[in-house]
Design a protein around this motif. Structure first.
Motif, PDB file in Angstrom:
ATOM      1  N   THR A 174       0.837  -1.211   0.000  1.00  0.00           N
ATOM      2  CA  THR A 174       0.000   0.000   0.000  1.00  0.00           C
ATOM      3  C   THR A 174       0.869   1.257   0.000  1.00  0.00           C
ATOM      4  O   THR A 174       0.644   2.182  -0.776  1.00  0.00           O
ATOM      5  CB  THR A 174      -0.936   0.001   1.233  1.00  0.00           C
ATOM      6  N   VAL A 175       1.880   1.257   0.874  1.00  0.00           N
ATOM      7  CA  VAL A 175       2.773   2.423   0.974  1.00  0.00           C
ATOM      8  C   VAL A 175       3.536   2.627  -0.340  1.00  0.00           C
ATOM      9  O   VAL A 175       3.645   3.748  -0.844  1.00  0.00           O
ATOM     10  CB  VAL A 175       3.752   2.262   2.171  1.00  0.00           C
ATOM     11  N   LEU A 176       4.021   1.532  -0.890  1.00  0.00           N
ATOM     12  CA  LEU A 176       4.763   1.600  -2.153  1.00  0.00           C
ATOM     13  C   LEU A 176       3.860   2.132  -3.278  1.00  0.00           C
ATOM     14  O   LEU A 176       4.267   2.983  -4.071  1.00  0.00           O
ATOM     15  CB  LEU A 176       5.263   0.196  -2.513  1.00  0.00           C
ATOM     16  N   LEU A 181       1.035   3.985  -2.958  1.00  0.00           N
ATOM     17  CA  LEU A 181       0.701   5.398  -2.746  1.00  0.00           C
ATOM     18  C   LEU A 181       1.913   6.296  -3.028  1.00  0.00           C
ATOM     19  O   LEU A 181       1.779   7.358  -3.644  1.00  0.00           O
ATOM     20  CB  LEU A 181       0.198   5.616  -1.315  1.00  0.00           C
ATOM     21  N   GLY A 182       3.091   5.855  -2.572  1.00  0.00           N
ATOM     22  CA  GLY A 182       4.323   6.624  -2.800  1.00  0.00           C
ATOM     23  C   GLY A 182       4.622   6.772  -4.281  1.00  0.00           C
ATOM     24  O   GLY A 182       4.988   7.843  -4.762  1.00  0.00           O
ATOM     25  N   LEU A 241       2.299   9.299  -5.747  1.00  0.00           N
ATOM     26  CA  LEU A 241       2.631  10.643  -5.270  1.00  0.00           C
ATOM     27  C   LEU A 241       3.805  11.207  -6.081  1.00  0.00           C
ATOM     28  O   LEU A 241       3.782  12.360  -6.522  1.00  0.00           O
ATOM     29  CB  LEU A 241       2.984  10.577  -3.780  1.00  0.00           C
ATOM     30  N   ILE A 242       4.814  10.377  -6.294  1.00  0.00           N
ATOM     31  CA  ILE A 242       5.988  10.804  -7.073  1.00  0.00           C
ATOM     32  C   ILE A 242       5.579  11.053  -8.530  1.00  0.00           C
ATOM     33  O   ILE A 242       6.022  12.023  -9.152  1.00  0.00           O
ATOM     34  CB  ILE A 242       7.135   9.777  -6.942  1.00  0.00           C
TER      35      ILE A 242
END
Lengths: 76, 177
Positions: free
Chosen positions: B64-66, B68-69, B72-73
């Motif tokens: 999930t973090v990967l 979303l990150g 975002l980038i």
């Protein structure tokens, strides 16, 4: 080898990953602030009809980067 | 004549006649790359999970973090490219030519010159893509040691040269008359 290092340092690989993510997203927040400030400056230089939209998008981007940092901090 | 547009050093009574930015087609490369960046995780992350390529100790929240990150980038990449394109403008007013260049997000170059100081205006359209989409560079040479203004990859360069020439004639007539 890695297991030994993690045991020696008293941390888990997951904790190390969390620290890496938090550091990256912390710098990303700084980058987002710079982007937001620069957009404000750009809008001052050339004012156009869609300027408020652009500023809103960069602000949402800043909020999203803060949100992601907090998400990693609390849920990772 | 662009409406609803103002610039920082606009003087009272100064009217914007042309607002030029690089032709939209110049954004092609980063738009294609952005589409690739948007689509990539949709295929990569399910593959990572189904193929069991992640170590056991990595929790689902990592994906999930990967995810979303990554987005975002990607958003910042799109934003920066759009901002640099949108705010790098050349402005022709009834009194001056102004060139505002954002080299990157932190560096701005501002140059302005009176129409009366313009000595020569030339246009340069080279290559298949530029000819096809009718865009090119307009070079405005000013008097003295001032650096030439370069309006890069602007649409309809011949028309731009024509308008600047008309303004120069008008200023000359005003000065002589």
């Amino acid at each position: 080898m890695f297991d030994f290092i993690f045991t020696f340092l008293g941390i888990t690989p997951l904790f190390l990953l969390k620290i890496v993510f938090l550091s990256l997203f912390f710098f990303y927040i700084i980058f987002s602030i710079i982007l937001f400030r620069q957009t404000k400056m750009m809008i001052r230089v050339v004012e156009a009809g869609i300027s408020p939209v652009i500023l809103t998008v960069t602000f949402i981007h800043l909020l999203a980067s803060i949100g992601l940092f907090l998400f990693v901090f609390f849920f990772f | 004549m662009p409406e609803g547009v103002r610039f920082e050093t606009q003087e009272p009574g100064e009217t914007i006649i042309l607002l030029l930015r690089a032709h939209f087609i110049t954004n092609f490369t980063w738009i294609v790359l952005s589409i690739v960046l948007i689509l990539f995780p949709i295929f990569l992350f399910p593959f990572l999970v189904t193929a069991n390529l992640l170590p056991d100790w990595i929790p689902p929240v990592f994906i999930t973090v990967l995810f979303l990150g990554w987005y975002l980038i990607t958003l910042s990449y799109i934003l920066i490219n759009f901002l640099l394109w949108y705010f790098t403008v050349s402005i022709v007013t009834n009194e001056r030519v102004i060139d505002i260049d954002f080299v990157n997000i932190l560096n701005k170059k501002f140059a302005a010159s009176r129409i009366s100081k313009i000595e020569d205006v030339t246009e340069r359209t080279r290559g298949f893509i530029r000819t096809l989409f009718n865009y090119g560079d307009v070079i405005v040479q000013t008097a003295g040691t001032e650096e030439a203004f370069q309006f890069l990859a602007v649409p309809r360069p011949v028309q731009v040269v024509h308008i600047i020439n008309q303004l120069m004639d008008r200023v000359d007539e005003g000065g002589n008359g």
